[in-house]
Design a protein around this motif. Structure first.
Motif, PDB file in Angstrom:
ATOM      1  N   ALA A 111       0.808  -1.221   0.000  1.00  0.00           N
ATOM      2  CA  ALA A 111       0.000   0.000   0.000  1.00  0.00           C
ATOM      3  C   ALA A 111       0.844   1.275   0.000  1.00  0.00           C
ATOM      4  O   ALA A 111       0.306   2.366  -0.177  1.00  0.00           O
ATOM      5  CB  ALA A 111      -0.929   0.010   1.212  1.00  0.00           C
ATOM      6  N   MET A 112       2.145   1.156   0.189  1.00  0.00           N
ATOM      7  CA  MET A 112       3.019   2.326   0.274  1.00  0.00           C
ATOM      8  C   MET A 112       3.384   2.850  -1.113  1.00  0.00           C
ATOM      9  O   MET A 112       3.922   2.115  -1.938  1.00  0.00           O
ATOM     10  CB  MET A 112       4.313   1.966   1.003  1.00  0.00           C
ATOM     11  CG  MET A 112       4.162   1.600   2.454  1.00  0.00           C
ATOM     12  SD  MET A 112       5.786   1.136   3.170  1.00  0.00           S
ATOM     13  CE  MET A 112       5.306   0.769   4.865  1.00  0.00           C
ATOM     14  N   SER A 113       3.142   4.124  -1.348  1.00  0.00           N
ATOM     15  CA  SER A 113       3.625   4.736  -2.578  1.00  0.00           C
ATOM     16  C   SER A 113       5.128   4.926  -2.560  1.00  0.00           C
ATOM     17  O   SER A 113       5.779   4.946  -3.610  1.00  0.00           O
ATOM     18  CB  SER A 113       2.939   6.091  -2.803  1.00  0.00           C
ATOM     19  OG  SER A 113       1.676   5.919  -3.413  1.00  0.00           O
ATOM     20  N   GLU A 114       5.678   5.094  -1.382  1.00  0.00           N
ATOM     21  CA  GLU A 114       7.121   5.171  -1.187  1.00  0.00           C
ATOM     22  C   GLU A 114       7.441   4.399   0.079  1.00  0.00           C
ATOM     23  O   GLU A 114       6.580   4.248   0.951  1.00  0.00           O
ATOM     24  CB  GLU A 114       7.576   6.623  -1.050  1.00  0.00           C
ATOM     25  CG  GLU A 114       7.267   7.494  -2.255  1.00  0.00           C
ATOM     26  CD  GLU A 114       7.616   8.955  -2.013  1.00  0.00           C
ATOM     27  OE1 GLU A 114       8.827   9.268  -1.897  1.00  0.00           O
ATOM     28  OE2 GLU A 114       6.692   9.778  -1.910  1.00  0.00           O
ATOM     29  N   PRO A 115       8.680   3.910   0.226  1.00  0.00           N
ATOM     30  CA  PRO A 115       9.012   3.183   1.452  1.00  0.00           C
ATOM     31  C   PRO A 115       8.921   4.087   2.674  1.00  0.00           C
ATOM     32  O   PRO A 115       9.498   5.174   2.697  1.00  0.00           O
ATOM     33  CB  PRO A 115      10.456   2.707   1.211  1.00  0.00           C
ATOM     34  CG  PRO A 115      10.984   3.590   0.129  1.00  0.00           C
ATOM     35  CD  PRO A 115       9.814   3.974  -0.714  1.00  0.00           C
ATOM     36  N   MET A 116       8.177   3.643   3.684  1.00  0.00           N
ATOM     37  CA  MET A 116       7.968   4.417   4.909  1.00  0.00           C
ATOM     38  C   MET A 116       8.320   3.541   6.101  1.00  0.00           C
ATOM     39  O   MET A 116       7.716   2.492   6.314  1.00  0.00           O
ATOM     40  CB  MET A 116       6.519   4.903   4.996  1.00  0.00           C
ATOM     41  CG  MET A 116       6.161   5.945   3.956  1.00  0.00           C
ATOM     42  SD  MET A 116       4.438   6.491   4.064  1.00  0.00           S
ATOM     43  CE  MET A 116       3.611   5.178   3.193  1.00  0.00           C
ATOM     44  N   VAL A 117       9.279   3.989   6.888  1.00  0.00           N
ATOM     45  CA  VAL A 117       9.866   3.126   7.900  1.00  0.00           C
ATOM     46  C   VAL A 117       9.095   3.120   9.216  1.00  0.00           C
ATOM     47  O   VAL A 117       9.291   2.236  10.041  1.00  0.00           O
ATOM     48  CB  VAL A 117      11.338   3.540   8.133  1.00  0.00           C
ATOM     49  CG1 VAL A 117      11.428   4.825   8.936  1.00  0.00           C
ATOM     50  CG2 VAL A 117      12.133   2.421   8.776  1.00  0.00           C
ATOM     51  N   SER A 118       8.212   4.074   9.426  1.00  0.00           N
ATOM     52  CA  SER A 118       7.521   4.147  10.711  1.00  0.00           C
ATOM     53  C   SER A 118       6.744   2.866  10.988  1.00  0.00           C
ATOM     54  O   SER A 118       5.972   2.391  10.155  1.00  0.00           O
ATOM     55  CB  SER A 118       6.557   5.337  10.727  1.00  0.00           C
ATOM     56  OG  SER A 118       5.835   5.363  11.932  1.00  0.00           O
ATOM     57  N   HIS A 119       6.943   2.320  12.192  1.00  0.00           N
ATOM     58  CA  HIS A 119       6.298   1.051  12.537  1.00  0.00           C
ATOM     59  C   HIS A 119       4.783   1.173  12.594  1.00  0.00           C
ATOM     60  O   HIS A 119       4.077   0.180  12.454  1.00  0.00           O
ATOM     61  CB  HIS A 119       6.837   0.546  13.879  1.00  0.00           C
ATOM     62  CG  HIS A 119       6.636   1.504  15.005  1.00  0.00           C
ATOM     63  ND1 HIS A 119       7.549   2.491  15.303  1.00  0.00           N
ATOM     64  CD2 HIS A 119       5.628   1.644  15.891  1.00  0.00           C
ATOM     65  CE1 HIS A 119       7.111   3.190  16.333  1.00  0.00           C
ATOM     66  NE2 HIS A 119       5.947   2.710  16.704  1.00  0.00           N
ATOM     67  N   ASP A 120       4.271   2.385  12.780  1.00  0.00           N
ATOM     68  CA  ASP A 120       2.821   2.488  12.903  1.00  0.00           C
ATOM     69  C   ASP A 120       2.101   2.506  11.553  1.00  0.00           C
ATOM     70  O   ASP A 120       0.876   2.602  11.504  1.00  0.00           O
ATOM     71  CB  ASP A 120       2.408   3.674  13.771  1.00  0.00           C
ATOM     72  CG  ASP A 120       2.737   5.032  13.177  1.00  0.00           C
ATOM     73  OD1 ASP A 120       3.180   5.089  12.033  1.00  0.00           O
ATOM     74  OD2 ASP A 120       2.533   6.033  13.882  1.00  0.00           O
ATOM     75  N   CYS A 121       2.843   2.367  10.430  1.00  0.00           N
ATOM     76  CA  CYS A 121       2.166   2.160   9.150  1.00  0.00           C
ATOM     77  C   CYS A 121       1.275   0.926   9.224  1.00  0.00           C
ATOM     78  O   CYS A 121       0.138   0.932   8.724  1.00  0.00           O
ATOM     79  CB  CYS A 121       3.190   1.976   8.032  1.00  0.00           C
ATOM     80  SG  CYS A 121       4.000   3.485   7.482  1.00  0.00           S
ATOM     81  N   VAL A 122       1.788  -0.141   9.829  1.00  0.00           N
ATOM     82  CA  VAL A 122       1.016  -1.378   9.934  1.00  0.00           C
ATOM     83  C   VAL A 122      -0.223  -1.148  10.794  1.00  0.00           C
ATOM     84  O   VAL A 122      -1.305  -1.661  10.502  1.00  0.00           O
ATOM     85  CB  VAL A 122       1.874  -2.516  10.517  1.00  0.00           C
ATOM     86  CG1 VAL A 122       1.077  -3.811  10.565  1.00  0.00           C
ATOM     87  CG2 VAL A 122       3.137  -2.714   9.689  1.00  0.00           C
TER      88      VAL A 122
END
Length: 592
Positions: A338-349
């Motif tokens: 679902a990420m348009s760009e890599p996002m490292v924040s753990h709360d994406c999940v």
């Protein structure tokens, strides 16, 4: 409220409608309620619709206004569309729908490119002029809604997501090494216009681009937050009153919809204040939503205590959503997709799973995102308070950067390191802009207009829209941002951060919420990698594609895999997860 895509050709050929249809098809998650594709000579536009305002077919996009000779596609919401409609009707315009999309086209016909100055909202807009072939692209002031671009001498393509552009074909998926340096420095943020892929760019926030049929044109920034003092000095109490009044307006604006609007209630002061102001305005049957995970590594996985307190105080229909551990691991791959760009924040999940559940009940939510950046809520701001303005760049780098430039070679393989310290140069340029009188002002302005856009705001957009859920962020109302940018930093940093907001909230939200220790959106299993989560990380970093790419120093990867939870970034994030997430994203979206 949707997803858009399109192509403009400069070589005399007809636009590739099939490619635009492929791109549009990749946006079904953003707009599950309808689809449309329109083509006229060198221009083609596509749209997936999430029905929120004007639920009839008259509100469908691409919206062709034959009388004006315009076709419009747009993603977002114009909160003052009713007021603008009335103004445009007085000017002689006649409407065939009740949608905010039609208001955009009429506003452009009335005011030209200055139409954007009349809009209150979040938006990515593309308008095609039939007669001239001119195409206008514009993005909202705080970059809440995305717009990705890929361009060569023959054509320009654009879409609401980066993967949609890839579906169109012909995109250079090589890694942009300068973007990689930013990813490894700014917690995965790659400031506009770059992305991690060399062949994809993004229209910066508060930017309008006019594209002429031959590929020429112009681009400019139409709004800027200065973060300078108000000449009419206010006392503490007056600032508190102004903050609360402005936020009240922002929250009320974001209730405009022809469907119910809920709230993501974390239990922190920001989302709790949104709920309180809605209750104060007489909002009834308000649905609120909170998520929680199982504890891991000694870290608690939920804040239900506080969200339940707020829900009971204001009588909301509250949904507590506990996520069992067997749902978390499979959600990692869905989140990365679902990420348009890599996002490292753990709360994406967390946002991904929360949005999945919330979308079963409502189509629109308000969220407290952005308050920490605009009001000084993070712990890297107080160390800057006594720093001379001339030394702000160095001190900001010390407290914010994941790693300093000399240490980049400890993680990145030599072939992937650019010659110059790109991240520090970027911050130096940003801090050198006029305005922002103090080091704290400079940091807040940068975090509000850059870091916020490509971390929390993008995170919320990607994860909510993955499930056809629109998130609205009242703390990023541009008039609210302009107001709080003028507040002296010492009032923001008071009381452990966001002091002016906490004091304004006394008597509005429970004191227990104001006085609690600052919380985050906890996902302990990712912050403390072990078991199957560590194995998922290992699989990504040892995959043949990762070995062939050779982004990272092998010895560093092996050491971190052997001791996965010790190496932390400056702000305490898991450094191993940062490496693995990039590989997961590249393997998912570039196929190699």
């Amino acid at each position: 409220m949707c997803g858009l895509a399109g192509e403009v050709r400069f070589d005399g050929r007809v636009a590739d409608v099939a490619a635009v249809a492929r791109m549009t098809g990749c946006l079904v998650h953003r707009g599950p309620d309808g689809e449309g594709v329109w083509g006229r000579g060198p221009v083609a536009l596509g749209h997936r619709r999430l029905e929120i305002i004007d639920l009839t077919p008259a509100g469908a996009q691409p919206m062709v206004d034959s009388a004006l000779g315009l076709t419009t596609v747009f993603n977002g919401c114009i909160y003052n569309y009713r007021q603008l409609r009335a103004e445009l009707e007085r000017a002689g315009h006649r409407f065939f729908s009740t949608s905010d999309t039609e208001v955009i086209g009429k506003a452009y016909a009335q005011w030209g490119t200055a139409f954007v100055d009349h809009l209150l909202g979040m938006f990515a807009i593309v308008i095609a002029e039939h007669a001239s072939g001119r195409v206008v692209l514009v993005r909202d002031r705080l970059g809440i809604k995305p717009l990705y671009l890929t361009e060569d001498a023959e054509r320009l393509r654009f879409a609401s997501t980066l993967p949609a552009l890839l579906a169109g074909g012909g995109v250079d998926t090589a890694i942009d090494r300068e973007a990689l340096a930013c990813y490894m420095t700014f917690h995965s943020v790659v400031p506009a216009p770059r992305t991690i892929l060399a062949g994809v760019r993004k229209l910066p926030p508060a930017t309008m681009r006019v594209v002429e049929p031959d590929g020429g044109g112009r681009q400019w920034e139409y709004w800027r937050a200065d973060f300078t003092r108000d000449p009419d000095v206010r006392g503490d109490e007056e600032w508190q009153e102004q903050v609360l009044a402005s936020l009240r307006t922002a929250v009320e604006r974001r209730m405009v919809a022809d469907v119910p609007v809920g709230v993501l209630l974390s239990g922190g002061i920001d989302s709790s204040l949104v709920v309180a102001l809605l209750a104060e305005a007489g909002q009834t049957d308000l649905q609120t939503f909170s998520i929680g995970f199982e504890s891991a590594g000694g870290e608690s996985g939920d804040e239900f205590e506080y969200s339940t307190l707020v829900a009971e105080r204001f009588g909301t229909a509250h949904h507590r959503i506990p996520i069992p551990s067997d749902r978390l691991l499979p959600a990692i791959d869905g989140t990365v997709a679902a990420m348009s760009e890599p996002m490292v924040s753990h709360d994406c999940v967390a946002f991904y799973l929360l949005s999945q559940e919330v979308s079963r009940s409502v189509k629109v939510v308000q969220s407290g995102q952005g308050a920490d950046e605009v009001l000084g809520g993070y712990d890297w701001y107080p160390p800057l308070a006594a720093v001379p303005r001339a030394d702000a760049v160095e001190h900001y780098a010390r407290v914010f950067f994941d790693r300093r430039w000399p240490a980049m070679g400890e993680v990145l393989a030599p072939d992937w390191i650019v010659d110059a310290d790109v991240p520090t140069a970027f911050i130096a340029d940003a801090f050198a802009r006029p305005g922002a009188q103090t080091a704290v002002d400079a940091a807040l302005r940068n975090d509000t207009t850059v870091m916020l856009v490509d971390d929390p705001v993008k995170r919320v957009d990607n994860m909510t829209m993955a499930w056809g859920l629109e998130a609205r962020v009242p703390f990023l109302d541009h008039e609210f941002v302009e107001l709080v940018g003028r507040i002296p930093p010492e009032l923001k940093l008071a009381d452990g951060g966001k002091g002016v907001l906490k004091r304004a909230a006394r008597g509005v939200v429970p004191d227990e919420v104001i006085d609690r220790t600052k919380g985050y959106f906890p996902v302990p299993a990712i912050r403390q990698l072990e078991g199957p989560y560590l194995q998922r990380v290992r699989d990504a970093l040892t995959d043949p594609a990762a070995r062939e790419r050779g982004l990272f120093v092998p010895e560093t990867v092996e050491r971190m895999l052997a001791d996965p939870n010790t190496t932390r970034t400056t702000l305490g994030s898991n450094a191993l997860w940062q490496l693995a997430l990039l590989e997961m994203w590249l393997q998912e979206h570039t196929g190699r």
